[in-house]
Scaffold this motif. Sequence first.
Motif, mmCIF file in Angstrom:
data_model
loop_
_atom_site.group_PDB
_atom_site.id
_atom_site.type_symbol
_atom_site.label_atom_id
_atom_site.label_comp_id
_atom_site.label_asym_id
_atom_site.label_seq_id
_atom_site.Cartn_x
_atom_site.Cartn_y
_atom_site.Cartn_z
ATOM 1 N N CYS A 34 81.100 91.489 127.237
ATOM 2 C CA CYS A 34 81.802 90.266 126.856
ATOM 3 C C CYS A 34 83.004 90.642 125.995
ATOM 4 O O CYS A 34 82.859 91.386 125.023
ATOM 5 C CB CYS A 34 80.863 89.357 126.071
ATOM 6 S SG CYS A 34 81.710 87.950 125.322
ATOM 7 N N ILE A 36 84.565 88.954 123.931
ATOM 8 C CA ILE A 36 84.511 88.394 122.579
ATOM 9 C C ILE A 36 83.442 89.095 121.732
ATOM 10 O O ILE A 36 83.740 89.686 120.708
ATOM 11 C CB ILE A 36 84.207 86.873 122.618
ATOM 12 C CG1 ILE A 36 85.291 86.114 123.393
ATOM 13 C CG2 ILE A 36 84.034 86.300 121.216
ATOM 14 C CD1 ILE A 36 86.579 85.903 122.645
ATOM 15 N N CYS A 37 82.187 89.038 122.167
ATOM 16 C CA CYS A 37 81.107 89.529 121.294
ATOM 17 C C CYS A 37 80.645 90.933 121.659
ATOM 18 O O CYS A 37 79.804 91.499 120.967
ATOM 19 C CB CYS A 37 79.925 88.564 121.307
ATOM 20 S SG CYS A 37 79.009 88.568 122.868
ATOM 21 N N CYS A 91 80.507 86.473 128.028
ATOM 22 C CA CYS A 91 79.120 86.007 128.118
ATOM 23 C C CYS A 91 79.094 84.488 128.136
ATOM 24 O O CYS A 91 80.038 83.834 127.691
ATOM 25 C CB CYS A 91 78.255 86.580 126.995
ATOM 26 S SG CYS A 91 78.436 85.759 125.415
ATOM 27 N N CYS A 94 79.565 82.645 124.645
ATOM 28 C CA CYS A 94 80.933 82.730 124.112
ATOM 29 C C CYS A 94 81.854 81.818 124.910
ATOM 30 O O CYS A 94 82.686 81.111 124.352
ATOM 31 C CB CYS A 94 81.466 84.167 124.161
ATOM 32 S SG CYS A 94 80.834 85.197 122.834
HETATM 33 ZN ZN LIG Z 1 80.026 86.941 124.160
#
Ligand SMILES: [Zn+2]
Length: 347
Positions: A34, A36-37, A91, A94
Amino acid sequence: MLDKVSGPQTTNPNRVVARSPPPNAVLEETLAVCFICKKRLRRSRTANAGDYTKEDVFPRWLVETFELQDAVIDFPDGKSARYGDILVPCCQPCNNDYMSPVEERISKAVKAPDQYPEFIKLSRSDMALWAIKIIYGILFHRIAPWNFNKHRPRPTGISDQVLDQFRFSQKLLDGFRKRVLLSGTDFPLSILVLPIKPGATGELAFDYKDYIEWPTAIAIRMGTVGFIAIFEDFSVVNEWFKTERAALIEGKQLHPLQFMEIAARAFEVAGLGSHKVRCTVMESPRDVHLFLRIAVNAPRDPDPKRLHEKIAYMTGDESFTDKKPGASYLTEADGSFREMRWPPLIE
Ligand SMILES: [Zn+2]
């Protein structure tokens, strides 16, 4: 000084519960993470199982609003891609739970018939997160491109060294999932929101340019709003704009070339300075607290040639490179604001 960068202020982290996959769903680990995370993603042939989704770096509503289906973005290294083809792995939480509320507020402003008055009502935190998502999405897409048809990585496009000057902004991406508290410094980004002359529609009403050398920065024109974000300059450009440019354009609406010239000048100003950022992170399930210590490096000297090259790149007017020092779309010979016609008349 305490500042907040936070998307889901109203989101209770407990609200986002891990969805239990349908019984018998087969989950397959992928190599995708992902953006972002940074969680490793799992896909499944069963509907609503797994957490593997794709995020449109330039959201679909933006592509539709400005009819960008066939429009391409040119990268500084000569490569290009269609806006709608810039996708990154993300994901499911997110994408749908964390980024959606910010995206919704931005889209409401940008889809309005007159974008500027709606856009300036947005929080600085929403604008910052959205801008970081776009530029980081583009960088991620180029550094670690992902093939969504074959579900495997594509060959790397550019070196991840470009992220060195963007490390701190990446931490701010946590603002989508948590409340990010900043202390010890000015706001890390400069953000300018400027009014553009109305009347253009579709692709003519849109422009996007970025800059990934120091400083990383983007300028987006969407209808009557021009949005400039400069990452990690710690508000230097906001101060420059207040003292050097705000009075000139007070109450004016800008021609797109004037907007891009301001962006180029802002990027140049930010590039004259640089900082060493030391960041201590304290994290809880709900908050990320960043304690920053900033050391200002010795400034670079202004360079009129470099400035004109930037203006030429941002405006697309290559002849600007050879113009005399002091040339500007913004001013008449006597220094007053120059009115320019927009949109162009169609015979
Ligand atoms: Zn994520």
